[in-house]
Design an enzyme around this catalytic site. Structure first.
Site, PDB file in Angstrom:
ATOM      1  N   HIS A 106       0.817  -1.216   0.000  1.00  0.00           N
ATOM      2  CA  HIS A 106       0.000   0.000   0.000  1.00  0.00           C
ATOM      3  C   HIS A 106       0.850   1.266   0.000  1.00  0.00           C
ATOM      4  CE1 HIS A 106       0.487  -0.401   4.498  1.00  0.00           C
ATOM      5  NE2 HIS A 106       0.639   0.906   4.380  1.00  0.00           N
ATOM      6  N   ASP A 137       0.319  -7.758   1.369  1.00  0.00           N
ATOM      7  CA  ASP A 137       0.659  -6.347   1.550  1.00  0.00           C
ATOM      8  C   ASP A 137       2.169  -6.130   1.654  1.00  0.00           C
ATOM      9  OD1 ASP A 137       0.138  -3.651   1.707  1.00  0.00           O
ATOM     10  OD2 ASP A 137      -0.106  -3.655   3.884  1.00  0.00           O
ATOM     11  N   SER A 219       3.905   1.805   9.777  1.00  0.00           N
ATOM     12  CA  SER A 219       3.186   0.545   9.991  1.00  0.00           C
ATOM     13  C   SER A 219       3.808  -0.586   9.190  1.00  0.00           C
ATOM     14  CB  SER A 219       1.716   0.709   9.584  1.00  0.00           C
ATOM     15  OG  SER A 219       1.604   1.096   8.236  1.00  0.00           O
TER      16      SER A 219
END
Length: 220
Positions: A106, A137, A219
């Site tokens: 992302h 991801d 993150s």
């Protein structure tokens, strides 16, 4: 009857197992739980300087950190013949060796311009995505400019075993668009398998939940 009661109480105290003093229990708790006394022994990773190379404590590999800036333009589903207005976002990646950077999908998805810079090194460079997986991801990124890799010797290593509950962790990166590295600490609070796409249609991936503070940008 009063004396009999006293004898019973005295007898029950004699039968109790020997227990360490409260001070010793508190000392043991401080080594195993940050929640009990709000402190913790020095972890296996440290913010040690180069002078502490021989103290047996592994230092956090800050030199392997990379800052990402992604300008993307996503196709509008309602009007697929045009793209949405460009957006800029930032994220964090890590050098894993062989001119490869690991980050989240992302962070680099639909990038029209992808720039990176190294921790503690001036200058930013154009990067390109080698491959990415939305399911887990993750993405691999490289930089074609040889000068970016000059002196880039510190690569992160991967832990082979699954983390255990209450293992201490550190979250390092560039949250909220920061240009300098931040470091937060916590513990592993959950280990499970889950579908990261949230559709229950993809293969489940290993998910490790931590209680260290995480913000957009670190993150990864």
């Amino acid at each position: 009857s009063h004396s009999a009661t006293k004898r019973r109480r005295h007898s029950s105290r004699n039968n109790m197992p020997n227990r360490p003093p409260l001070s010793r229990l508190s000392s043991a708790a401080s080594r195993h739980s940050s929640a009990s006394l709000g402190c913790r022994e020095r972890s296996s990773y440290s913010l040690a300087t180069d002078d502490d190379e021989d103290d047996g404590v592994a230092k956090l590999p800050y030199e392997a950190l990379v800052h990402f800036t992604n300008s993307d333009a996503v196709v509008e589903l309602a009007t697929p013949w045009k793209v949405a207005s460009p957006k800029t976002m930032t994220g964090t990646g890590f050098f894993i060796g062989q001119r490869r950077l690991l980050t989240n999908s992302h962070v680099v998805h639909a990038a029209t311009s992808l720039r990176v810079f190294r921790h503690g090194v001036s200058g930013n460079y154009a990067a390109r995505v080698l491959c990415e997986s939305v399911v887990c991801d993750l993405a691999l990124v490289t930089v074609d400019d040889d000068s970016f890799w000059s002196g880039f010797d510190t690569a992160i290593t991967f832990q082979e075993k699954v983390p255990a509950l209450d293992d201490e962790v550190c979250a390092v990166g560039y949250p909220l668009g920061a240009k300098s590295v931040t470091n937060t600490r916590g513990v592993v609070s959950s280990v499970r398998m889950a579908d990261l796409s949230l559709t229950n249609e993809q293969e489940k991936q290993l998910v490790v939940q931590i209680d260290a503070a995480i913000n957009p940008g670190n993150s990864e």
